[in-house]
Design a protein around this motif. Structure first.
Motif, PDB file in Angstrom:
ATOM      1  N   THR A  37       0.908  -1.333   0.170  1.00 36.50           N
ATOM      2  CA  THR A  37      -0.048  -0.010  -0.108  1.00 36.50           C
ATOM      3  C   THR A  37       0.874   1.321   0.044  1.00 36.50           C
ATOM      4  O   THR A  37       2.101   1.164   0.321  1.00 36.50           O
ATOM      5  CB  THR A  37      -0.752  -0.100   1.177  1.00 36.50           C
ATOM      6  OG1 THR A  37       0.047   0.038   2.485  1.00 36.50           O
ATOM      7  CG2 THR A  37      -1.647  -1.234   1.151  1.00 36.50           C
ATOM      8  N   GLY A  38       0.315   2.328  -0.340  1.00 36.12           N
ATOM      9  CA  GLY A  38       1.278   3.672  -0.233  1.00 36.12           C
ATOM     10  C   GLY A  38       1.836   3.741  -1.510  1.00 36.12           C
ATOM     11  O   GLY A  38       1.424   3.288  -2.652  1.00 36.12           O
ATOM     12  N   SER A  39       2.913   4.577  -1.425  1.00 37.39           N
ATOM     13  CA  SER A  39       3.553   4.946  -2.689  1.00 37.39           C
ATOM     14  C   SER A  39       4.449   3.704  -2.997  1.00 37.39           C
ATOM     15  O   SER A  39       4.461   2.830  -2.363  1.00 37.39           O
ATOM     16  CB  SER A  39       4.398   6.209  -2.228  1.00 37.39           C
ATOM     17  OG  SER A  39       5.325   5.951  -1.272  1.00 37.39           O
ATOM     18  N   ALA A  40       4.756   3.767  -4.520  1.00 28.58           N
ATOM     19  CA  ALA A  40       5.743   2.677  -4.824  1.00 28.58           C
ATOM     20  C   ALA A  40       6.954   2.495  -3.966  1.00 28.58           C
ATOM     21  O   ALA A  40       7.610   3.413  -3.482  1.00 28.58           O
ATOM     22  CB  ALA A  40       6.089   3.111  -6.402  1.00 28.58           C
ATOM     23  N   SER A  41       7.315   1.139  -3.853  1.00 30.57           N
ATOM     24  CA  SER A  41       8.483   0.887  -3.037  1.00 30.57           C
ATOM     25  C   SER A  41       9.051  -0.183  -3.758  1.00 30.57           C
ATOM     26  O   SER A  41       8.598  -1.182  -4.321  1.00 30.57           O
ATOM     27  CB  SER A  41       8.167   0.749  -1.433  1.00 30.57           C
ATOM     28  OG  SER A  41       7.255  -0.514  -1.563  1.00 30.57           O
ATOM     29  N   CYS A  42      10.191  -0.696  -3.247  1.00 29.06           N
ATOM     30  CA  CYS A  42      11.306  -1.640  -3.534  1.00 29.06           C
ATOM     31  C   CYS A  42      10.749  -3.145  -2.794  1.00 29.06           C
ATOM     32  O   CYS A  42      10.332  -2.926  -1.536  1.00 29.06           O
ATOM     33  CB  CYS A  42      12.601  -1.469  -3.347  1.00 29.06           C
ATOM     34  SG  CYS A  42      13.262  -0.329  -4.388  1.00 29.06           S
ATOM     35  N   PRO A  44      11.114  -6.288  -0.391  1.00 34.64           N
ATOM     36  CA  PRO A  44      12.029  -6.539   0.525  1.00 34.64           C
ATOM     37  C   PRO A  44      13.213  -7.353   0.344  1.00 34.64           C
ATOM     38  O   PRO A  44      14.224  -7.231   0.906  1.00 34.64           O
ATOM     39  CB  PRO A  44      11.090  -6.864   1.805  1.00 34.64           C
ATOM     40  CG  PRO A  44       9.978  -7.051   1.560  1.00 34.64           C
ATOM     41  CD  PRO A  44       9.922  -6.552  -0.105  1.00 34.64           C
ATOM     42  N   THR A  45      12.930  -8.305  -0.526  1.00 34.68           N
ATOM     43  CA  THR A  45      14.057  -9.216  -1.137  1.00 34.68           C
ATOM     44  C   THR A  45      15.034  -8.301  -1.850  1.00 34.68           C
ATOM     45  O   THR A  45      16.605  -8.755  -1.798  1.00 34.68           O
ATOM     46  CB  THR A  45      13.533 -10.209  -1.912  1.00 34.68           C
ATOM     47  OG1 THR A  45      12.583 -11.055  -1.152  1.00 34.68           O
ATOM     48  CG2 THR A  45      14.548 -11.368  -2.236  1.00 34.68           C
ATOM     49  N   VAL A  46      14.672  -7.164  -2.457  1.00 34.35           N
ATOM     50  CA  VAL A  46      15.763  -6.341  -3.324  1.00 34.35           C
ATOM     51  C   VAL A  46      16.652  -5.781  -2.411  1.00 34.35           C
ATOM     52  O   VAL A  46      17.835  -5.696  -2.516  1.00 34.35           O
ATOM     53  CB  VAL A  46      14.883  -5.663  -4.307  1.00 34.35           C
ATOM     54  CG1 VAL A  46      15.882  -4.547  -5.197  1.00 34.35           C
ATOM     55  CG2 VAL A  46      14.017  -6.432  -5.577  1.00 34.35           C
ATOM     56  N   LEU A  47      15.755  -5.276  -1.298  1.00 35.72           N
ATOM     57  CA  LEU A  47      16.362  -4.454  -0.282  1.00 35.72           C
ATOM     58  C   LEU A  47      17.584  -5.146   0.254  1.00 35.72           C
ATOM     59  O   LEU A  47      18.555  -4.768   0.863  1.00 35.72           O
ATOM     60  CB  LEU A  47      15.426  -3.837   0.610  1.00 35.72           C
ATOM     61  CG  LEU A  47      14.668  -2.821  -0.121  1.00 35.72           C
ATOM     62  CD1 LEU A  47      13.703  -2.026   0.927  1.00 35.72           C
ATOM     63  CD2 LEU A  47      15.263  -1.563  -0.738  1.00 35.72           C
ATOM     64  N   LEU A  48      17.130  -6.614   0.701  1.00 33.97           N
ATOM     65  CA  LEU A  48      18.021  -7.326   1.489  1.00 33.97           C
ATOM     66  C   LEU A  48      19.175  -7.676   0.750  1.00 33.97           C
ATOM     67  O   LEU A  48      20.360  -7.695   1.113  1.00 33.97           O
ATOM     68  CB  LEU A  48      17.539  -8.644   1.750  1.00 33.97           C
ATOM     69  CG  LEU A  48      17.976  -9.716   2.577  1.00 33.97           C
ATOM     70  CD1 LEU A  48      18.782  -9.189   3.899  1.00 33.97           C
ATOM     71  CD2 LEU A  48      17.309 -10.709   2.767  1.00 33.97           C
ATOM     72  N   GLY A  49      18.828  -7.930  -0.765  1.00 35.10           N
ATOM     73  CA  GLY A  49      19.943  -8.242  -1.689  1.00 35.10           C
ATOM     74  C   GLY A  49      21.111  -6.854  -1.621  1.00 35.10           C
ATOM     75  O   GLY A  49      22.203  -7.175  -1.475  1.00 35.10           O
ATOM     76  N   LEU A  50      20.556  -5.874  -1.824  1.00 39.06           N
ATOM     77  CA  LEU A  50      21.493  -4.419  -1.686  1.00 39.06           C
ATOM     78  C   LEU A  50      22.176  -4.197  -0.159  1.00 39.06           C
ATOM     79  O   LEU A  50      23.378  -4.085  -0.426  1.00 39.06           O
ATOM     80  CB  LEU A  50      20.548  -3.326  -2.050  1.00 39.06           C
ATOM     81  CG  LEU A  50      19.977  -3.198  -3.301  1.00 39.06           C
ATOM     82  CD1 LEU A  50      19.041  -2.024  -3.141  1.00 39.06           C
ATOM     83  CD2 LEU A  50      20.974  -2.937  -4.233  1.00 39.06           C
ATOM     84  N   LEU A  51      21.558  -4.591   0.704  1.00 43.40           N
ATOM     85  CA  LEU A  51      22.203  -4.640   1.940  1.00 43.40           C
ATOM     86  C   LEU A  51      23.244  -5.642   2.082  1.00 43.40           C
ATOM     87  O   LEU A  51      24.296  -5.221   2.583  1.00 43.40           O
ATOM     88  CB  LEU A  51      21.081  -5.165   3.299  1.00 43.40           C
ATOM     89  CG  LEU A  51      21.841  -4.864   4.545  1.00 43.40           C
ATOM     90  CD1 LEU A  51      22.183  -3.708   4.984  1.00 43.40           C
ATOM     91  CD2 LEU A  51      20.625  -5.582   5.606  1.00 43.40           C
ATOM     92  N   VAL A  52      23.129  -6.762   1.860  1.00 45.17           N
ATOM     93  CA  VAL A  52      23.943  -8.050   1.652  1.00 45.17           C
ATOM     94  C   VAL A  52      25.315  -7.578   0.882  1.00 45.17           C
ATOM     95  O   VAL A  52      26.547  -7.923   1.062  1.00 45.17           O
ATOM     96  CB  VAL A  52      23.532  -9.275   1.453  1.00 45.17           C
ATOM     97  CG1 VAL A  52      24.660 -10.253   1.268  1.00 45.17           C
ATOM     98  CG2 VAL A  52      22.464  -9.842   2.571  1.00 45.17           C
ATOM     99  N   TYR A  53      25.216  -6.844  -0.462  1.00 44.96           N
ATOM    100  CA  TYR A  53      26.071  -6.687  -1.509  1.00 44.96           C
ATOM    101  C   TYR A  53      26.835  -5.564  -0.766  1.00 44.96           C
ATOM    102  O   TYR A  53      28.053  -5.546  -0.875  1.00 44.96           O
ATOM    103  CB  TYR A  53      25.459  -6.170  -2.686  1.00 44.96           C
ATOM    104  CG  TYR A  53      26.458  -6.084  -3.679  1.00 44.96           C
ATOM    105  CD1 TYR A  53      27.114  -6.939  -4.498  1.00 44.96           C
ATOM    106  CD2 TYR A  53      26.691  -4.462  -3.962  1.00 44.96           C
ATOM    107  CE1 TYR A  53      27.965  -6.624  -5.426  1.00 44.96           C
ATOM    108  CE2 TYR A  53      27.753  -4.150  -4.837  1.00 44.96           C
ATOM    109  CZ  TYR A  53      28.376  -5.311  -5.726  1.00 44.96           C
ATOM    110  OH  TYR A  53      29.243  -4.852  -6.654  1.00 44.96           O
ATOM    111  N   GLY A  54      26.046  -4.693  -0.212  1.00 41.60           N
ATOM    112  CA  GLY A  54      27.000  -3.407   0.275  1.00 41.60           C
ATOM    113  C   GLY A  54      27.712  -3.745   1.576  1.00 41.60           C
ATOM    114  O   GLY A  54      28.889  -3.608   1.591  1.00 41.60           O
TER     115      GLY A  54
END
Length: 69
Positions: A37-42, A44-54
């Motif tokens: 709901t709400g505005s478009a967002s990423c 959670p799996t994509v965000l987790l991948g970015l966190l792990v990569y970082g």
């Protein structure tokens, strides 16, 4: 950007490995907590991948630039 990630990243790139590992994990609890709901967002799996990569590459901020401490 190239039309396909396959053309952009070599086969042995760390990002491909992280995506493969994340695809093998049961992230259903993470996905259940994802409200669409709400505005478009990423997703959670994509965000987790970015966190792990970082973490794996030592880039802990989007403002960090290579070569800077």
């Amino acid at each position: 950007m190239p039309p396909s990630v396959d053309e952009w990243l070599p086969e042995s790139h760390l990002a491909r490995f992280i995506v493969e590992v994340l695809e093998g994990l049961d992230l259903s609890a993470l996905s259940k907590s994802y409200r669409r709901t709400g505005s478009a967002s990423c997703h959670p799996t994509v965000l987790l991948g970015l966190l792990v990569y970082g973490c794996a590459t030592g880039i802990m901020s989007t403002r960090a630039r290579p070569g800077r401490s």
